[in-house]
Design a protein around this motif. Structure first.
Motif, PDB file in Angstrom:
ATOM      1  N   ARG A 296    -120.234  26.728 -10.882  1.00 12.26           N
ATOM      2  CA  ARG A 296    -120.023  28.058 -10.296  1.00 12.26           C
ATOM      3  C   ARG A 296    -119.567  27.946  -8.845  1.00 12.26           C
ATOM      4  NH1 ARG A 296    -122.222  32.643 -12.524  1.00 12.26           N
ATOM      5  NH2 ARG A 296    -123.314  32.404 -14.527  1.00 12.26           N
ATOM      6  N   VAL A 297    -118.656  28.836  -8.450  1.00 14.48           N
ATOM      7  CA  VAL A 297    -118.141  28.873  -7.084  1.00 14.48           C
ATOM      8  C   VAL A 297    -117.997  30.333  -6.655  1.00 14.48           C
ATOM      9  CG1 VAL A 297    -116.193  28.326  -5.565  1.00 14.48           C
ATOM     10  CG2 VAL A 297    -116.885  26.694  -7.323  1.00 14.48           C
ATOM     11  N   GLY A 298    -118.334  30.619  -5.410  1.00 12.97           N
ATOM     12  CA  GLY A 298    -118.140  31.953  -4.870  1.00 12.97           C
ATOM     13  C   GLY A 298    -118.133  31.915  -3.356  1.00 12.97           C
ATOM     14  N   TYR A 299    -117.901  33.077  -2.738  1.00 15.70           N
ATOM     15  CA  TYR A 299    -117.756  33.166  -1.291  1.00 15.70           C
ATOM     16  C   TYR A 299    -118.559  34.355  -0.762  1.00 15.70           C
ATOM     17  CZ  TYR A 299    -113.782  30.092  -2.189  1.00 15.70           C
ATOM     18  OH  TYR A 299    -112.990  29.055  -2.603  1.00 15.70           O
ATOM     19  N   SER A 300    -119.390  34.119   0.232  1.00 13.74           N
ATOM     20  CA  SER A 300    -120.102  35.191   0.930  1.00 13.74           C
ATOM     21  C   SER A 300    -120.746  34.596   2.175  1.00 13.74           C
ATOM     22  CB  SER A 300    -121.119  35.886   0.012  1.00 13.74           C
ATOM     23  OG  SER A 300    -121.971  34.953  -0.598  1.00 13.74           O
ATOM     24  N   HIS A 301    -121.570  35.381   2.863  1.00 13.44           N
ATOM     25  CA  HIS A 301    -121.918  35.091   4.251  1.00 13.44           C
ATOM     26  C   HIS A 301    -123.370  34.701   4.498  1.00 13.44           C
ATOM     27  CE1 HIS A 301    -118.150  37.273   5.118  1.00 13.44           C
ATOM     28  NE2 HIS A 301    -118.179  36.625   6.268  1.00 13.44           N
ATOM     29  N   ILE A 302    -123.551  33.939   5.571  1.00 15.09           N
ATOM     30  CA  ILE A 302    -124.823  33.785   6.269  1.00 15.09           C
ATOM     31  C   ILE A 302    -124.655  34.421   7.652  1.00 15.09           C
ATOM     32  CG2 ILE A 302    -126.412  32.165   7.384  1.00 15.09           C
ATOM     33  CD1 ILE A 302    -125.734  30.145   5.194  1.00 15.09           C
ATOM     34  N   ALA A 303    -125.641  35.192   8.088  1.00 13.16           N
ATOM     35  CA  ALA A 303    -125.656  35.705   9.453  1.00 13.16           C
ATOM     36  C   ALA A 303    -127.009  35.382  10.073  1.00 13.16           C
ATOM     37  CB  ALA A 303    -125.384  37.206   9.486  1.00 13.16           C
ATOM     38  N   ASP A 304    -127.011  34.475  11.049  1.00 13.75           N
ATOM     39  CA  ASP A 304    -128.226  34.146  11.794  1.00 13.75           C
ATOM     40  C   ASP A 304    -128.340  35.097  12.982  1.00 13.75           C
ATOM     41  OD1 ASP A 304    -128.837  32.035  10.128  1.00 13.75           O
ATOM     42  OD2 ASP A 304    -128.074  30.489  11.473  1.00 13.75           O
ATOM     43  N   PHE A 305    -129.455  35.841  13.040  1.00 13.55           N
ATOM     44  CA  PHE A 305    -129.686  36.800  14.116  1.00 13.55           C
ATOM     45  C   PHE A 305    -130.765  36.252  15.046  1.00 13.55           C
ATOM     46  CE2 PHE A 305    -127.967  39.353  10.699  1.00 13.55           C
ATOM     47  CZ  PHE A 305    -127.116  40.222  11.356  1.00 13.55           C
ATOM     48  N   ALA A 306    -130.515  36.306  16.349  1.00 15.93           N
ATOM     49  CA  ALA A 306    -131.516  35.859  17.315  1.00 15.93           C
ATOM     50  C   ALA A 306    -131.453  36.740  18.544  1.00 15.93           C
ATOM     51  CB  ALA A 306    -131.273  34.399  17.707  1.00 15.93           C
ATOM     52  N   GLY A 307    -132.616  37.261  18.950  1.00 16.18           N
ATOM     53  CA  GLY A 307    -132.677  37.964  20.216  1.00 16.18           C
ATOM     54  C   GLY A 307    -132.308  37.030  21.352  1.00 16.18           C
ATOM     55  N   LEU A 308    -131.682  37.554  22.395  1.00 18.07           N
ATOM     56  CA  LEU A 308    -131.230  36.690  23.487  1.00 18.07           C
ATOM     57  C   LEU A 308    -132.401  36.036  24.203  1.00 18.07           C
ATOM     58  CD1 LEU A 308    -128.271  38.749  24.989  1.00 18.07           C
ATOM     59  CD2 LEU A 308    -128.212  36.913  23.283  1.00 18.07           C
TER      60      LEU A 308
END
Length: 327
Positions: free
Chosen positions: A298-310
């Motif tokens: 299986r292959v696909g495409y989508s995101h990781i978003a790492d959120f960090a307060g400053l």
């Protein structure tokens, strides 16, 4: 249960100046290495909102490498949040709990977007005990935006992007979320928002904590998530993730998770586009990466978003100069 009403403004104390509602969708053109997002944060009791549109191609390590970056603060808050047009050219309309549409025409005429979002399963409420088997995991340490009213949806996003005279067809599976409630952001925590697409009607969504150890990012604990399998939403009960990175941008990721029936999954991701997102909120930064996911055949495409307060980011990653000042 999430309904179409949750896309509108929710009843609130009109004197609560911290009441906030947000809307976010992320999209991609994988074959061109393009990653983008649309974000709006509204404070209806103050009559203002903030909106950010960010689009980049390939690996971008610095803000000046982002290909389209339109962040505008103190726009007039719309009267409705389920059907609006902002002064920056962004429009949104929710047709029902699963289907909606976005459009955007930048003020300089260099970027146009028209996107439809069709959910691949019912929207997810992380505070519903029927949807999160262990509701104690349904909170994200330090994040009012995820711990008050919240919705996560995974859908097929179709449409077109025109940027600097070139038009791209958009057809991807990725995420959208909506939040509402009192919110006092001051940048003291971190978390990661993970969308995994494996094609053929199989995708996953995960939220895990994010911390720093000797200037290395560590993921955990697992907070909540779900699988979308053939149009049905299935709870995820455990998950873990490790990643390699260049600066703060993920370059490779390894994710393991288990659903409530004991089925185990393993996905490996390689980054094909990434960029820092510094202007969605003055208190925080996000590091957005478009992944090519593989699991078996299986292959696909989508995101990781790492959120960090400053503040959190500085505490975990900056050099300690206190001893130098004491000398």
């Amino acid at each position: 249960m999430i309904t179409v009403d949750d896309f509108g403004f929710h009843p609130c104390d009109p004197t609560d100046r911290s009441w906030t509602e947000t809307l976010f969708v992320i999209f991609s053109v994988p074959e061109a290495g393009i990653s983008g997002n649309l974000y709006t944060l509204a404070r209806p009791n103050l009559g203002i909102c903030h909106s950010s549109i960010e689009i980049h191609k390939g690996m971008c390590f610095h803000p000046w490498q982002i290909h389209h970056n339109d962040a505008q603060m103190h726009l007039v808050c719309p009267d409705k949040f389920d059907d609006f047009t902002l002064e920056n050219g962004l429009s949104f309309k929710a047709h029902n709990a699963r289907d909606s549409e976005f459009s955007y025409n930048s003020l300089d005429g260099k970027c146009q977007l028209k996107l439809s979002f069709e959910a691949v399963c019912d929207p997810f409420d992380p505070h519903d005990p029927d949807q999160v088997p262990s509701l104690g995991k349904g909170t994200v340490a330090g994040y009012d935006g995820w711990n008050n009213g919240h919705m996560e949806s995974k859908g097929r996003i179709r449409g077109s992007l025109t940027l600097r005279g070139k038009t791209y067809a958009v057809d991807c599976v990725d995420g959208m979320d909506k939040s509402w409630g009192p919110r006092r952001d001051w940048g003291n925590k971190g978390a990661t928002w993970v969308q995994i697409d494996l094609g053929e009607g199989l995708s996953a969504f995960l939220v895990l904590g994010l911390s720093f150890e000797n200037k290395e990012v560590r993921y955990g604990p697992f907070n909540y998530g779900f699988l979308a399998i053939g149009g049905e939403r299935v709870p995820i009960v455990s998950a873990s993730m490790t990643a390699q990175r260049s600066d703060m941008l993920v370059t490779r990721a390894d994710v393991r998770f288990e659903d409530d029936q004991g089925n185990e999954y393993h996905a490996r991701g390689t980054t094909i586009a990434a960029g820092p997102w510094y202007n969605f909120n003055p208190s925080s930064a996000a590091f957005q990466t478009l992944m090519r996911w593989e699991s078996g055949t299986r292959v696909g495409y989508s995101h990781i978003a790492d959120f960090a307060g400053l503040s959190y980011l500085s505490e975990g990653m900056s050099d300690n100069f206190a001893n130098e000042l004491d000398q």
